[in-house]
Design an enzyme around this catalytic site. Structure first.
Site, PDB file in Angstrom:
ATOM      1  N   GLY A   1       0.785  -1.240   0.000  1.00 44.11           N
ATOM      2  CA  GLY A   1       0.000   0.000   0.000  1.00 44.11           C
ATOM      3  C   GLY A   1       0.812   1.283   0.000  1.00 44.11           C
ATOM      4  O   GLY A   1       0.296   2.331   0.389  1.00 44.11           O
TER       5      GLY A   1
ATOM      6  N   HIS B   1       1.584   0.079 -13.235  1.00 43.70           N
ATOM      7  CA  HIS B   1       2.302  -1.167 -13.518  1.00 43.70           C
ATOM      8  C   HIS B   1       3.810  -0.894 -13.533  1.00 43.70           C
ATOM      9  O   HIS B   1       4.259   0.094 -14.120  1.00 43.70           O
ATOM     10  CB  HIS B   1       1.843  -1.725 -14.870  1.00 43.70           C
ATOM     11  CG  HIS B   1       2.465  -3.043 -15.191  1.00 43.70           C
ATOM     12  ND1 HIS B   1       2.051  -4.219 -14.619  1.00 43.70           N
ATOM     13  CD2 HIS B   1       3.506  -3.347 -16.000  1.00 43.70           C
ATOM     14  CE1 HIS B   1       2.822  -5.202 -15.059  1.00 43.70           C
ATOM     15  NE2 HIS B   1       3.695  -4.706 -15.898  1.00 43.70           N
TER      16      HIS B   1
ATOM     17  N   ASN C   1       1.739   3.001  -2.580  1.00 47.45           N
ATOM     18  CA  ASN C   1       1.099   3.935  -3.522  1.00 47.45           C
ATOM     19  C   ASN C   1      -0.174   4.521  -2.915  1.00 47.45           C
ATOM     20  O   ASN C   1      -0.466   5.703  -3.105  1.00 47.45           O
ATOM     21  CB  ASN C   1       0.775   3.241  -4.847  1.00 47.45           C
ATOM     22  CG  ASN C   1       1.973   3.179  -5.772  1.00 47.45           C
ATOM     23  OD1 ASN C   1       2.326   4.172  -6.410  1.00 47.45           O
ATOM     24  ND2 ASN C   1       2.615   2.027  -5.828  1.00 47.45           N
TER      25      ASN C   1
ATOM     26  N   ASN D   1      -4.661   1.828 -13.694  1.00 49.45           N
ATOM     27  CA  ASN D   1      -3.766   0.904 -12.994  1.00 49.45           C
ATOM     28  C   ASN D   1      -2.332   1.417 -13.097  1.00 49.45           C
ATOM     29  O   ASN D   1      -1.957   2.035 -14.085  1.00 49.45           O
ATOM     30  CB  ASN D   1      -3.853  -0.478 -13.667  1.00 49.45           C
ATOM     31  CG  ASN D   1      -2.936  -1.503 -13.032  1.00 49.45           C
ATOM     32  OD1 ASN D   1      -2.856  -1.624 -11.809  1.00 49.45           O
ATOM     33  ND2 ASN D   1      -2.214  -2.251 -13.861  1.00 49.45           N
TER      34      ASN D   1
ATOM     35  N   MET E   1      -3.916  -7.373  -6.887  1.00 52.66           N
ATOM     36  CA  MET E   1      -3.440  -8.576  -7.573  1.00 52.66           C
ATOM     37  C   MET E   1      -4.579  -9.458  -8.066  1.00 52.66           C
ATOM     38  O   MET E   1      -4.545 -10.684  -7.889  1.00 52.66           O
ATOM     39  CB  MET E   1      -2.532  -9.386  -6.645  1.00 52.66           C
ATOM     40  CG  MET E   1      -1.359  -8.617  -6.093  1.00 52.66           C
ATOM     41  SD  MET E   1      -0.300  -7.970  -7.384  1.00 52.66           S
ATOM     42  CE  MET E   1       0.540  -9.457  -7.830  1.00 52.66           C
ATOM     43  N   LYS E   2      -5.573  -8.837  -8.646  1.00 56.62           N
ATOM     44  CA  LYS E   2      -6.703  -9.625  -9.126  1.00 56.62           C
ATOM     45  C   LYS E   2      -7.158  -8.979 -10.428  1.00 56.62           C
ATOM     46  O   LYS E   2      -7.249  -7.743 -10.499  1.00 56.62           O
ATOM     47  CB  LYS E   2      -7.804  -9.567  -8.046  1.00 56.62           C
ATOM     48  CG  LYS E   2      -9.053 -10.293  -8.348  1.00 56.62           C
ATOM     49  CD  LYS E   2      -9.041 -11.693  -7.795  1.00 56.62           C
ATOM     50  CE  LYS E   2     -10.180 -12.481  -8.395  1.00 56.62           C
ATOM     51  NZ  LYS E   2      -9.959 -13.903  -8.403  1.00 56.62           N
TER      52      LYS E   2
HETATM   53  C1  GRF Z   1       3.515  -1.352  -7.471  1.00 54.84           C
HETATM   54  O1  GRF Z   1       4.859  -1.456  -7.788  1.00 54.84           O
HETATM   55  C2  GRF Z   1       2.659  -1.424  -8.696  1.00 54.84           C
HETATM   56  O2  GRF Z   1       3.305  -1.031  -9.856  1.00 54.84           O
HETATM   57  C3  GRF Z   1       2.284  -2.853  -8.802  1.00 54.84           C
HETATM   58  O3  GRF Z   1       2.190  -3.302  -7.473  1.00 54.84           O
HETATM   59  C4  GRF Z   1       3.039  -2.539  -6.644  1.00 54.84           C
HETATM   60  C5  GRF Z   1       2.270  -2.122  -5.446  1.00 54.84           C
HETATM   61  O4  GRF Z   1       3.086  -1.554  -4.466  1.00 54.84           O
HETATM   62  N1  GRF Z   1       1.072  -3.004  -9.566  1.00 54.84           N
HETATM   63  P1  GRF Z   1       2.457  -0.904  -3.189  1.00 54.84           P
HETATM   64  O5  GRF Z   1       1.511  -1.919  -2.567  1.00 54.84           O
HETATM   65  O6  GRF Z   1       1.752   0.345  -3.587  1.00 54.84           O
HETATM   66  O7  GRF Z   1       3.621  -0.608  -2.277  1.00 54.84           O
END
Ligand code: GRF
Length: 187
Positions: free
Chosen positions: A14, A107, A16, A105, A88-89
């Site tokens: 989390g 990535h 982000n 999203n 992750m889904k």
């Molecule tokens: C990020 O690196 C994103 O690009 C990928 O999953 C990761 C999530 O990181 N889809 P966080 O949970 O926000 O630390």
């Protein structure tokens, strides 16, 4: 400015989410985070929703009709925009048909290269000179919707999976908010 109502979907750390919560406190940032959806009851990232008193829902994706539960919550909170931040889904076609607003999203690769998982391992294995992150619209194909923004950096010889992840995530903390600004400037 009337801010748009956002819902952030997470599955893990989390970071982000935490970054977006901080940005959303800015008066000029176009969104406010009204809801967090998480499909993993052990996800450390839930702490950020709790700390900031943002309502959150833990979803059991093995349960039948779990997506309807999400859709109902989104309607109730009048969500305009979904931010997938390490969720992750895969978002199903049905879900996309039911939520016709914006879904984006983040990535950790320069799409269209390296869709799916293990991007850092692939970047190292293929001796890529550059890597980075992409923010893109979500459609029914994995990591394939229109790109909104990308940020990149040079891979150095000493980089490994861990350093690449650190560098990429630093870019993500800039790219995700910028993508949101970009969307609402042009809508
Ligand atoms: C990020 O690196 C994103 O690009 C990928 O999953 C990761 C999530 O990181 N889809 P966080 O949970 O926000 O630390």
């Amino acid at each position: 400015m009337v801010k748009k109502n956002a819902c952030v979907f997470i599955s893990g750390r989390g970071s982000n989410l935490n970054n977006l919560i901080k940005k959303s406190r800015d008066y000029n940032f176009p969104i406010k985070i009204k809801l967090v959806i998480c499909n993993n009851d052990k996800a450390p990232g839930i702490i950020y929703a709790k700390k900031n008193t943002i309502p959150f829902i833990i979803i059991d994706t093995k349960a039948r009709y779990f997506e309807y539960r999400i859709i109902n919550a989104l309607k109730e909170k009048r969500i305009d925009l979904i931010l997938l931040a390490g969720y992750m889904k895969i978002i199903s076609k049905k879900f996309l048909e039911n939520f016709k607003k914006v879904i984006i999203n983040i990535h950790p690769s320069l799409l269209p290269k390296y869709k799916g998982l293990n991007t850092y391992t692939k970047v190292i294995k293929n001796k890529e000179k550059r890597t980075g992150c992409s923010v893109h619209y979500v459609n029914e194909k994995l990591d394939s919707g229109r790109i909104i923004i990308q940020k990149s950096f040079y891979v150095s010889k000493s980089d490994d999976e861990i350093s690449l992840k650190n560098k990429t995530q630093k870019m993500e903390y800039l790219a995700f908010p910028e993508a949101i600004y970009k969307i609402y400037k042009f809508i």
